[in-house]
Design a protein around this motif. Structure first.
Motif, PDB file in Angstrom:
ATOM      1  N   THR A   1       5.250  56.001  34.426  1.00  0.00           N
ATOM      2  CA  THR A   1       6.067  56.407  33.285  1.00  0.00           C
ATOM      3  C   THR A   1       7.471  56.790  33.748  1.00  0.00           C
ATOM      4  O   THR A   1       7.694  57.066  34.933  1.00  0.00           O
ATOM      5  CB  THR A   1       5.441  57.624  32.574  1.00  0.00           C
ATOM      6  OG1 THR A   1       5.504  58.757  33.458  1.00  0.00           O
ATOM      7  CG2 THR A   1       4.003  57.356  32.148  1.00  0.00           C
ATOM      8  N   ASP A   2       8.388  56.835  32.793  1.00  0.00           N
ATOM      9  CA  ASP A   2       9.750  57.274  33.117  1.00  0.00           C
ATOM     10  C   ASP A   2       9.719  58.690  33.692  1.00  0.00           C
ATOM     11  O   ASP A   2      10.452  58.992  34.642  1.00  0.00           O
ATOM     12  CB  ASP A   2      10.645  57.239  31.880  1.00  0.00           C
ATOM     13  CG  ASP A   2      11.038  55.829  31.476  1.00  0.00           C
ATOM     14  OD1 ASP A   2      10.716  54.864  32.207  1.00  0.00           O
ATOM     15  OD2 ASP A   2      11.680  55.689  30.403  1.00  0.00           O
TER      16      ASP A   2
ATOM     17  N   THR B   1      14.445  47.694  39.044  1.00  0.00           N
ATOM     18  CA  THR B   1      13.477  48.305  38.121  1.00  0.00           C
ATOM     19  C   THR B   1      14.069  49.569  37.510  1.00  0.00           C
ATOM     20  O   THR B   1      13.894  49.828  36.312  1.00  0.00           O
ATOM     21  CB  THR B   1      12.154  48.626  38.849  1.00  0.00           C
ATOM     22  OG1 THR B   1      11.656  47.427  39.433  1.00  0.00           O
ATOM     23  CG2 THR B   1      11.132  49.208  37.897  1.00  0.00           C
TER      24      THR B   1
ATOM     25  N   LYS C   1      16.530  48.458  34.961  1.00  0.00           N
ATOM     26  CA  LYS C   1      15.829  47.977  33.774  1.00  0.00           C
ATOM     27  C   LYS C   1      15.325  49.145  32.926  1.00  0.00           C
ATOM     28  O   LYS C   1      15.402  49.113  31.703  1.00  0.00           O
ATOM     29  CB  LYS C   1      14.661  47.087  34.201  1.00  0.00           C
ATOM     30  CG  LYS C   1      13.960  46.406  33.058  1.00  0.00           C
ATOM     31  CD  LYS C   1      12.898  45.454  33.562  1.00  0.00           C
ATOM     32  CE  LYS C   1      12.247  44.726  32.419  1.00  0.00           C
ATOM     33  NZ  LYS C   1      11.219  43.802  32.887  1.00  0.00           N
ATOM     34  N   ARG C   2      14.821  50.200  33.579  1.00  0.00           N
ATOM     35  CA  ARG C   2      14.265  51.355  32.864  1.00  0.00           C
ATOM     36  C   ARG C   2      15.340  52.268  32.286  1.00  0.00           C
ATOM     37  O   ARG C   2      15.188  52.789  31.184  1.00  0.00           O
ATOM     38  CB  ARG C   2      13.402  52.199  33.794  1.00  0.00           C
ATOM     39  CG  ARG C   2      12.064  51.609  34.200  1.00  0.00           C
ATOM     40  CD  ARG C   2      11.128  51.383  33.065  1.00  0.00           C
ATOM     41  NE  ARG C   2       9.867  52.024  32.896  1.00  0.00           N
ATOM     42  CZ  ARG C   2       8.966  52.390  33.761  1.00  0.00           C
ATOM     43  NH1 ARG C   2       9.168  52.321  35.025  1.00  0.00           N
ATOM     44  NH2 ARG C   2       7.824  52.886  33.382  1.00  0.00           N
TER      45      ARG C   2
END
Length: 180
Positions: free
Chosen positions: A2-3, A36, A39-40
């Motif tokens: 998760t973030d 990544t 992207k997040r």
């Protein structure tokens, strides 16, 4: 992942590294590729904003225990730098300077420090109400003094040959003992 898990790993790594903050270093800490993270979070800046918001959310809005004086002393002790070297202090200051140069990060820093001073004001007021801290000064003034003292001691530690000798945690504890 998760973030929040990513932010926890990256945030923990910031507390450990004595070098400049980079997206690659943040990605390594999270066990991810830098793309990544982009992207997040959209960008390096987006990741810094997310980390700042996470920090603000972690600051209590008031006492978290019924023992405000113990909580205040624990807060003071948590400001200790113990065996932290000058490189880590300087890396943290570099991150702070970066925040100062960015309008959004500077605003988030202001919000965090405002929330932090409100938390400390609540603790001090509770200590004044119980007689554990002298009440001749307003709780907010004492809270701001404590927060400013923590930041000043950190700057002093950054230039001291032995940073642990001018530890902010010890300085704050002395101040709190004096206010009894």
């Amino acid at each position: 992942m998760t973030d929040e898990q990513i932010l926890a790993l990256v945030g923990d790594s910031l507390d450990q590294t004595g070098s400049s903050w980079t997206l690659a270093r943040a990605a390594d800490a999270a066990g991810l590729h830098p793309s990544t993270l982009i992207k997040r979070f959209g960008s390096r800046h987006g990741l810094l904003v997310a980390l700042s918001r996470r920090w603000i959310e972690s600051i209590p809005i008031g006492a978290t225990t019924p023992h405000a004086h113990s909580e205040l002393l624990n807060w003071a002790a948590s400001q200790t730098i113990d065996q932290v070297g000058t490189a880590l202090i300087m890396a943290r200051l570099d991150m702070l300077i970066e925040d100062f140069h960015d309008d959004e990060l500077r605003d988030l820093l202001h919000k965090g420090w405002t929330k932090h001073s409100a938390y400390l004001s609540d603790l001090v007021q509770r200590c004044q109400d119980s007689g554990e801290i002298a009440s001749h000064l307003q709780a907010e003034a004492i809270a701001l003094f404590l927060l400013d003292s923590a930041h000043g001691a950190l700057l002093r530690a950054a230039v001291h040959p032995v940073p642990s000798e001018v530890d902010p945690g010890r300085a704050l504890t002395v101040i709190l003992e004096y206010l009894k």
